[in-house]
Scaffold this motif. Structure first.
Motif, short mmCIF file in Angstrom:
data_model
loop_
_atom_site.label_atom_id
_atom_site.label_comp_id
_atom_site.label_asym_id
_atom_site.label_seq_id
_atom_site.Cartn_x
_atom_site.Cartn_y
_atom_site.Cartn_z
N MET A 1 0.84 -1.20 0.00
CA MET A 1 0.00 0.00 0.00
C MET A 1 0.87 1.25 0.00
N HIS A 129 0.31 -9.47 6.22
CA HIS A 129 -0.62 -8.95 5.23
C HIS A 129 0.04 -8.88 3.85
N ASP A 130 1.20 -8.26 3.79
CA ASP A 130 1.82 -8.01 2.48
C ASP A 130 2.25 -9.29 1.77
N HIS A 134 -0.80 -10.80 -0.26
CA HIS A 134 -0.65 -10.34 -1.65
C HIS A 134 0.13 -11.28 -2.56
N GLU A 175 -7.38 -5.52 -2.68
CA GLU A 175 -7.49 -5.70 -1.23
C GLU A 175 -8.74 -6.47 -0.79
#
Ligand code: PHE
Ligand code: FE
Length: 291
Positions: A1, A129-130, A134, A175
């Motif tokens: 992000m 998260h990353d 992703h 997302e």
């Protein structure tokens, strides 16, 4: 992000493109343990919830073996599959830095991991998260191309002053996107798959609206960063995402958006293809603050 705002110089120790070394050898065992706890919990939950490309990507990257993954190891496989790499950055980076990385098939990822008391929620993206959220999708050739195209689109949106509209596309696809499958709706959005509670809420809760993806509709819909989404958008396939965005010139769209009103977050429009008409009970009751 990415972070909004003016162009800043990279922080001390970072390279001009804001990347840093991951410093994999410096993680403490307690940090690896947080990764393993989160990983095991999500993997059990995501079977039958995450889309096949995500689950396949997770398998092929073997993200579990060493606790927090070493980017050098992930990158060998990711490069082989789609030509992407993961690069470490010290947190949120300026928009133009973020888009330049994406446009060159590099995904900027935080290298810190949340604390054991933050397993369920933190607002800023950490390595779980990353990377868990992703990177599996970046092993899918179609999604990989979409992310690169988005990077180029971001550079253009900035020059046209419409980044806030394009950011909604990222939010509601990369997302928080859902996808149709013969077995029902599946998750591909990183913000969902990296969250235990939202992986259930996004698919099963009667509260949120679930609406067919429409590019202009999405870019007119605000989003919330502090709680579960009130609306999710559903694509028929990842290919749709790539086709619709790369075959559309966004400039006329941005012109229309400059005068079109935003659509209230929980509204259902006559032209919407409705998968779920949500009750909005969760949001109306005050959401996370009430829980
Ligand atoms: N086609 C878009 C434009 O004209 C670029 C874009 C591609 C944006 C993919 C988002 C995702 O600006
Ligand atoms: Fe993210």
């Amino acid at each position: 992000m990415s972070a909004d705002g003016v162009t800043l110089a990279p922080p001390p120790g970072a390279r001009p493109d804001w990347t840093i070394d991951q410093g994999w050898e410096h993680y403490a065992q307690a940090e690896h343990d947080v990764w393993i706890t989160l990983y095991e919990r999500q993997v059990k939950l995501l079977e039958g919830r995450a889309c096949d490309p995500f689950l396949r990507g997770l398998d092929s990257l073997d993200l579990h073996r060493t606790g927090i993954p070493d980017f050098a190891r992930i990158n060998e496989e990711l490069m082989r599959l789609t030509g992407w790499t993961v690069v470490a950055v010290p947190g949120l980076v300026p928009d133009e830095v973020f888009f330049d990385h994406l446009a060159n098939r590099r995904f900027p990822a935080g290298q810190f991991i949340r604390k054991p008391e933050q397993l369920d929620y933190l607002q800023e993206p950490d390595i779980f998260h990353d990377v868990f959220g992703h990177v599996p999708m970046l092993t899918d050739p179609t999604f990989a191309d979409y992310m690169q195209a988005y990077g180029k689109g971001g550079q253009r949106a900035m020059s046209l002053g419409r980044l806030h509209n394009l950011a909604r596309l990222y939010w509601y696809t990369v997302e928080f996107g859902l996808m149709e499958s013969p077995q029902g709706l599946r998750i591909y959005g990183a913000g969902i798959v990296s969250s235990y509670a939202e992986s259930v809420f996004a698919l099963d809760d009667p509260s949120p609206n679930r609406i067919g993806f429409d590019l202009e509709r999405v870019m007119r819909t605000p989003y919330r960063i502090d709680d579960f989404q009130q609306v999710y958008f559903v694509v028929p396939a990842l290919q749709t995402l790539l086709d619709v965005t790369t075959h559309t010139d966004f400039a006329p769209l941005y012109d229309r958006l400059a005068t079109a009103a935003d659509i209230p977050i929980a509204a259902i429009e006559p032209s919407d293809r409705v998968f779920t008409r949500g009750t909005q009970a969760y949001a109306d009751a005050g959401g996370r603050t009430a829980a």
